[in-house]
Design an enzyme around this catalytic site. Structure first.
Site, PDB file in Angstrom:
ATOM      1  N   ASP A   1       0.833  -1.199   0.000  1.00 47.74           N
ATOM      2  CA  ASP A   1       0.000   0.000   0.000  1.00 47.74           C
ATOM      3  C   ASP A   1       0.867   1.247   0.000  1.00 47.74           C
ATOM      4  O   ASP A   1       0.658   2.194  -0.767  1.00 47.74           O
ATOM      5  CB  ASP A   1      -0.886  -0.039   1.246  1.00 47.74           C
ATOM      6  CG  ASP A   1      -2.048   0.896   1.131  1.00 47.74           C
ATOM      7  OD1 ASP A   1      -2.332   1.322  -0.002  1.00 47.74           O
ATOM      8  OD2 ASP A   1      -2.662   1.201   2.151  1.00 47.74           O
TER       9      ASP A   1
ATOM     10  N   ASP B   1      -9.159  -1.245   2.711  1.00 46.77           N
ATOM     11  CA  ASP B   1      -8.761  -0.896   4.077  1.00 46.77           C
ATOM     12  C   ASP B   1      -9.741  -1.472   5.087  1.00 46.77           C
ATOM     13  O   ASP B   1      -9.337  -2.038   6.096  1.00 46.77           O
ATOM     14  CB  ASP B   1      -8.697   0.611   4.227  1.00 46.77           C
ATOM     15  CG  ASP B   1      -7.697   1.204   3.276  1.00 46.77           C
ATOM     16  OD1 ASP B   1      -6.694   0.544   3.021  1.00 46.77           O
ATOM     17  OD2 ASP B   1      -7.933   2.310   2.774  1.00 46.77           O
TER      18      ASP B   1
END
Lengths: 407, 277
Positions: free
Chosen positions: A195, A328
């Site tokens: 990420d 997320d």
């Protein structure tokens, strides 16, 4: 998957043995050389050492990477995520909106119908409830269809958000159920590193995605992202009239964007600043959700625009529309779920607060930096650290205290 | 008694905190964030004290030592949190100065009316809370975490199917635990309010009350035994007294109108409003 991994690891072990066997011979020769001739040693010794270095390090590398299949498993999943993200970006760069749309439709159908069917089935069997298939089919059909409509077309914002949350929770449950414990931890760490790379590197795929979307003045896949404002509004542009025209032609969303014009510039700045991207843009593909803003045609936009405009104005003052990728959601839930599956609620509690603090820190950085940020790294780091510290150190201490009712 | 006991005891420990959260915190996003932060800080203090407990192997069985250490860490973290909050206000666009000014001048506690609105770096008005309501919220976070960490596993154990008890303790074991957790929620609120005001006004001698009563209340829980609930009355009563004293002291320190406060307890504003209609 584990069988394949095992087979692979066996093959690798054989390789290692071979390489070790190969490595033996030069070492013996080396010793002989040393006894015979010092000059030769000087000449060839370094070469021999390097020759040893290579097989030994290859051997160690393989052992390290294979010794626990967890790393391999995690790498496979990570590879899948990376490939999916890249495919998504290529499609987006080539403006294959229909393909992306179809992809997202298919995944959300899969999740909303089949996964939820399995989920409800497991739930009912756990609760030991009898339920006939016909009723079940009707329920799941309605549930899934309402979800499709709410996510892809239009519906109350609350309903859409509920479906997005449900989808993320379902994905997280699937991960928790089917991944071994250590794979989960390795996966969480790897995903948060990915990420970080994908959002912050100059050539990172998610960053390119955001920048492309900003260049085209489109809101970025309103689908893969949980938004605190209406998720499927397209952002109008007051600043760049050319692009606005272009956009109107492309998007056929003329109604919405012209309605939004007065608030558009503000809104767009805020949104551009306030996007927190998910670790798996590609994973979003798996967790697939979509709110169509381009393929839906004018009726959808026109019909939705009235309610949308009102809602927008209401939201405009109080909310900047912070966005968080569904990936997320999934990975946060995986962490907390994994923590709670150990049966210790203290660990769950501390992980929960650690993740919340990490999220607030990320949002704080977002307010300072005003650019898309990866939401996973800080939270996941905090969460993982607090998981291990709590389960190893804090929980025994607290248990010792509570057993004697000491506060 | 399993599920009933679970609900009863969890409501005893957490319903006041829950009600306070709903009516005084939940309507303000900033307060919720501060609550989360304070809970996290309490977690940090617990982490530090358990690291000490873990590291000092010979004293692991002597929980008195680690309790004292834990109390010291909690109070240190409370003070650290005060400076963190004030410093945090300063870093986000010079809000700290205005907040400090407002808190020095303000004398009406526990209301939301005295918020200072100012523009931080985000270009959006940010509401900086008054110090007193801030300290109350922090205390709620501390107290909630303290109570939660001492209760959740007990509650989870007792709620299980067919549990007749935990480890052969007396019947009131869980009741005592939950009442103590409740007391510590209140105590933490009072301690935090007193601590923050003390540091703000540089009247550090009131800190002695906080530290002393924290030590007293915590160490008295050593009297708890698994055989009979009678001795547990002592720590409960003492902590109740300490909580009442702390309430009066914190009301005095924040210069609240005592009579007005108690009247508002008996006749809340909403009730008056209903009566007028």
């Amino acid at each position: 998957m584990s069988d394949a991994a095992r087979a692979q690891s066996e093959a690798v072990n054989q390789q290692q043995q071979q390489s070790e066997a190969e490595g033996e011979q030069p070492r013996v020769e080396d010793v002989d050389d040393e006894e015979e001739d010092a000059d030769k040693l000087l000449l060839y010794g370094s070469k021999q050492i390097i020759r040893l270095f290579v097989p030994v390090s290859i051997c160690m590398l393989f052992v390290v990477s294979i010794i626990s299949t967890s790393i391999l498993n995690a790498l496979i999943i990570l590879g899948l995520v990376i490939v999916m993200t890249i495919v998504l970006i290529v499609l987006y760069k080539l403006r294959c909106y229909k393909v992306i749309q179809g992809w997202l439709y298919v995944t959300s159908v899969l999740i909303l119908f089949f996964f939820s069917l399995i989920f409800f089935g497991v739930l009912l069997s756990t609760l030991n409830l009898a339920f006939d298939y016909i009723t079940m089919a009707v329920c799941v059909w309605n549930f899934g269809l309402v979800g499709q409509v709410a996510i892809h077309w239009k519906g109350p914002l609350l309903l859409q958000q509920m479906y997005l949350i449900f989808i993320s929770a379902l994905m997280a449950l699937v991960f928790i159920k089917f991944l071994p414990e250590w794979t989960t931890w390795v996966l969480l760490v790897l995903i948060s590193i990915w990420d970080l790379v994908a959002v912050l590197c100059p050539k990172g795929p998610l960053r390119m995605l955001v920048e492309t979307a900003q260049e085209r003045n489109e809101s970025l896949f309103p689908s893969l992202i949980y938004s605190t404002t209406a998720a499927y509004m397209s952002v109008g542009t007051a600043e760049q009239p050319q692009q606005q025209q272009q956009q109107q032609q492309q998007q056929q969303d003329g109604n919405v964007s012209s309605d939004l014009d007065e608030s558009g510039s503000h809104q767009q700045q805020h949104q551009a600043a306030a996007q927190v991207l998910n670790g798996g843009g590609g994973d979003g593909g798996e967790a697939g959700v979509s709110g169509g803003h381009d393929g839906d045609g004018p009726d959808a936009a026109g019909a939705g625009s009235n309610g949308l405009r009102v809602r927008n104005k209401a939201f405009h003052d109080e909310s900047h529309g912070v966005k968080l990728g569904l990936g997320d959601f999934v990975f946060y839930s995986i962490l907390v779920g994994r923590a709670s599956s150990a049966g210790d609620w203290n660990t769950t509690l501390s992980c929960y607060f650690a993740i919340l603090i990490g999220l607030s820190l990320t949002l704080l950085l977002l307010a300072i930096g005003r650019r898309a940020l990866p939401a996973l790294p800080i939270s996941i780091t905090f969460g993982v650290i607090f998981y291990f510290l709590t389960s190893l150190i804090v929980s025994p201490f607290v248990d010792a205290l509570t057993a004697q009712q000491l506060v | 008694m399993t599920l009933l006991e679970f609900f009863g005891c969890s409501l005893i420990s957490f319903s006041p905190a829950l009600i306070m959260f709903i009516f005084t915190v939940a309507n303000n996003p900033l307060k919720i964030i501060i609550l989360t932060c304070s809970a996290f800080f309490w977690l940090l203090s617990l982490l530090l004290s358990s690291i000490v407990w873990f590291a000092v192997v010979p004293l692991r069985k002597q929980l008195v030592f680690s309790m004292v250490v834990s109390i010291l860490f909690q109070e240190a973290i409370r003070i650290a949190f005060y400076f963190f909050i004030n410093g945090g206000g300063g870093s986000s666009g010079g809000g700290g100065g205005a907040a400090a000014a407002s808190s020095a001048g303000g004398s009406e506690p526990l209301t939301d009316a005295d918020q200072v609105t100012l523009t931080a770096g985000t270009g959006r008005p940010v509401k900086i809370l008054h110090l007193h309501s801030l300290s109350y919220v922090c205390g709620l976070g501390f107290g909630f975490m303290a109570g939660a960490f001492s209760m959740v596993n007990l509650l989870a154990d007792i709620s299980g199917p067919g549990s007749v008890g935990l480890g052969g303790e007396h019947e009131g074991f869980l009741l005592v635990s939950s009442v103590l957790a409740l007391m510590f929620v209140f105590l933490n609120i009072c301690w935090t309010v007193v601590t923050f005001v003390c540091i703000e006004d540089r009247r550090l001698y009131f800190l002695a009350y906080v530290w002393g009563s924290h030590l007293l209340c915590s160490l008295l829980t050593l009297l708890n035994s698994s055989a009979s609930p009678l001795l547990s009355l002592v720590p409960i009563m003492v902590s109740l007294t300490c909580a009442l004293i702390g309430l009066l002291l914190s009301l005095h320190l924040v210069e609240a109108n005592l009579a007005g406060f108690f009247t508002s307890l008996v006749s809340p504003a909403w009730m008056l409003r209903v009566c007028r209609r």
